[in-house]
Design an enzyme around this catalytic site. Sequence first.
Site, PDB file in Angstrom:
ATOM      1  CG  ASP A  61      -1.810   1.231   1.286  1.00 55.14           C
ATOM      2  OD1 ASP A  61      -1.906   1.932   0.254  1.00 55.14           O
ATOM      3  OD2 ASP A  61      -2.413   1.484   2.355  1.00 55.14           O
ATOM      4  CE  LYS A  97      -0.194   3.851   3.317  1.00 56.00           C
ATOM      5  NZ  LYS A  97      -1.061   4.462   4.355  1.00 56.00           N
ATOM      6  CD  GLU A 147      -5.340   0.693   0.745  1.00 56.30           C
ATOM      7  OE1 GLU A 147      -5.411   1.896   1.056  1.00 56.30           O
ATOM      8  OE2 GLU A 147      -4.858  -0.162   1.505  1.00 56.30           O
ATOM      9  NE  ARG A 191     -11.671   3.519   4.194  1.00 52.61           N
ATOM     10  CZ  ARG A 191     -11.549   4.505   5.077  1.00 52.61           C
ATOM     11  NH1 ARG A 191     -12.501   5.423   5.175  1.00 52.61           N
ATOM     12  NH2 ARG A 191     -10.505   4.577   5.878  1.00 52.61           N
TER      13      ARG A 191
HETATM   14  N1  BES Z   1      -3.137   0.356   5.288  1.00 55.06           N
HETATM   15  C1  BES Z   1      -3.490   1.640   5.780  1.00 55.06           C
HETATM   16  C2  BES Z   1      -3.714   1.653   7.286  1.00 55.06           C
HETATM   17  C3  BES Z   1      -2.500   1.405   8.128  1.00 55.06           C
HETATM   18  C4  BES Z   1      -1.768   2.476   8.617  1.00 55.06           C
HETATM   19  C5  BES Z   1      -2.129   0.131   8.485  1.00 55.06           C
HETATM   20  C6  BES Z   1      -0.665   2.250   9.408  1.00 55.06           C
HETATM   21  C7  BES Z   1      -1.023  -0.105   9.275  1.00 55.06           C
HETATM   22  C8  BES Z   1      -0.292   0.955   9.741  1.00 55.06           C
HETATM   23  C9  BES Z   1      -4.757   2.117   5.108  1.00 55.06           C
HETATM   24  O1  BES Z   1      -4.942   1.687   3.821  1.00 55.06           O
HETATM   25  C10 BES Z   1      -4.697   3.603   5.075  1.00 55.06           C
HETATM   26  O2  BES Z   1      -3.840   4.117   4.428  1.00 55.06           O
HETATM   27  N2  BES Z   1      -5.600   4.257   5.783  1.00 55.06           N
HETATM   28  C11 BES Z   1      -5.628   5.683   5.826  1.00 55.06           C
HETATM   29  C12 BES Z   1      -7.062   6.113   5.732  1.00 55.06           C
HETATM   30  C13 BES Z   1      -7.239   7.585   5.519  1.00 55.06           C
HETATM   31  C14 BES Z   1      -6.750   7.962   4.160  1.00 55.06           C
HETATM   32  C15 BES Z   1      -8.689   7.909   5.676  1.00 55.06           C
HETATM   33  C16 BES Z   1      -5.011   6.138   7.140  1.00 55.06           C
HETATM   34  O3  BES Z   1      -5.211   5.450   8.151  1.00 55.06           O
HETATM   35  O4  BES Z   1      -4.294   7.122   7.136  1.00 55.06           O
HETATM   36 ZN    ZN Z   2      -4.006  -0.052   3.291  1.00 56.08          ZN
HETATM   37 MN    MN Z   3      -3.989   2.952   2.398  1.00 58.88          MN
END
Ligand code: BES
Ligand code: ZN
Ligand code: MN
Length: 494
Positions: free
Chosen positions: A271, A278, A350, A352
């Site tokens: 991801d 990110k 992504e 969800r």
């Molecule tokens: N895979 C991430 C969540 C995550 C973050 C898992 C840190 C493990 C460690 C997920 O896909 C994500 O990026 N979520 C975002 C959502 C936001 C854009 C609403 C997040 O948590 O920042």
């Molecule tokens: Zn993710």
């Molecule tokens: Mn993500």
Amino acid sequence: MRIEFQPGNYRDIVCDVLAYPVFEDECKNFSSLQPLDTITRGAVKSALSSLEFKPELHQTCRIGKPAGLKARNLLLIGAGNKMKFDPAKFRELSGTVVRSAKSCASKSIALCCRGVSSTSLAARLAAEGALYASFELDLYKTRDNESKNIETLQLLFDRDATRGEVEEGIRRGIITGDATNYARTLSHEPSNILTPAQFAERAVTMGEKVGLAVQILEREDLEKLGMNALLAVSRGSEEPPKLIVLRIKGQEKRRMRSPLCALVGKGVTFDSGGISIKPSEKMEEMKGDMAGGASVLGAMLALAQLRPRHAVIGLIPAVENLPSGKAVKPGDVVKSYLGKTIEIINTDAEGRLILADAMAYARTLGAGCIVDIATLTGAVAIALGHVNAGILGTDQKTIDRILHDCSITGEKFWQLPLDDEYRKAIRSEIADIKNVGNRTAGAITAAKFLQEFVEDTPWVHMDIAGVDLDSDGRPFACKGATGFGVRTLVQLLE
Ligand code: BES
Ligand code: ZN
Ligand code: MN
């Protein structure tokens, strides 16, 4: 590692390490330790009275060449406060014993199973903990790591224990212990190795070994079905998406009494965030964004061998989330498999999107109950840290059962609310729903999004983003992937 029942007395056991759990309360209430102390000519009392050893949980004290024993070493292991002791802690103790013995190049252990009233449960926990502790994360080290592994673990009981109940516990513990380590290995695999295609291939290979029917839906299948939310996530990547569907052979024919339960695990093999990219710090950890999928695969591996009473299927949407000229962009609108339209505000939300299509599809397959597990939000780790996973959903009975079983599984959950008012944050102007809310209650709004796609099917959501990785290591485990969820899912289905 060979794990076996030892019906004899601990005095006569020949081994490198004889491990004996000691509770804090036993310092004052010494009578239960008296026999061991007498045999060893006061070694236990002297360890406890010197400040060498306080029987706090996971503290150990090694006594070399103990008098009166055939074991080369006596390992006293702190079990903490007896009132706070639960089965999950016994699993950890077994692991601490294994890692402590391993660090001294010992090969054979005899563990006195104390503190758990059910004999078969104690045996199962000892086996699970021992296997969990044996796992290392040096998957791709090329130097010969001369095998430091324990060869035998003998289980001793200070009560009448029948061979049958102990061996049944060991069998079960080996199955779940191996399945948990299987999931941990998958999480450690780098994304250049564990692509969605490789993920699917591993599922097929594993399925052939244990009698799972594994079906892989390819990109063309997903296009025909209209899984555009899932496809949108994978669009930026050269790696084709896969939807892995696992069934237990034999279960299809048998008419099961309970509704079919679908386990759905997020399988994002990497991801990057996509166009909503990110920051680079710790981005490498996002190779583990398929930990939920790995736990579903691990759970199905165990369940195929344990033959649960409940009908169960596993689904893993496997994709890679990357930016490119073809990638989905903020503001894009897609029509999901269920028919609801989604405005994709942030391509980093992504998980969800792929779960929405996979869960709606699970209902098409006849699921009467859905449990999803996903490294879904950073927000859940802000709320609960690295101790509890978040649990939310509409099936309160199942949630209560899971919360109750934490004392056995050792996988802790804390329930978060799902009030209707949270739905407002993901209202879209242009489509039925958007894929992110505002800054607040991120773990809850993510769950509210998922809820739109399970509709009225009883559903439980596990957000494991804070607990899938242990960055420090524990006395009973190396650092890295935890395989969180495997034991809970297996326990639930059994
Ligand atoms: N895979 C991430 C969540 C995550 C973050 C898992 C840190 C493990 C460690 C997920 O896909 C994500 O990026 N979520 C975002 C959502 C936001 C854009 C609403 C997040 O948590 O920042
Ligand atoms: Zn993710
Ligand atoms: Mn993500």
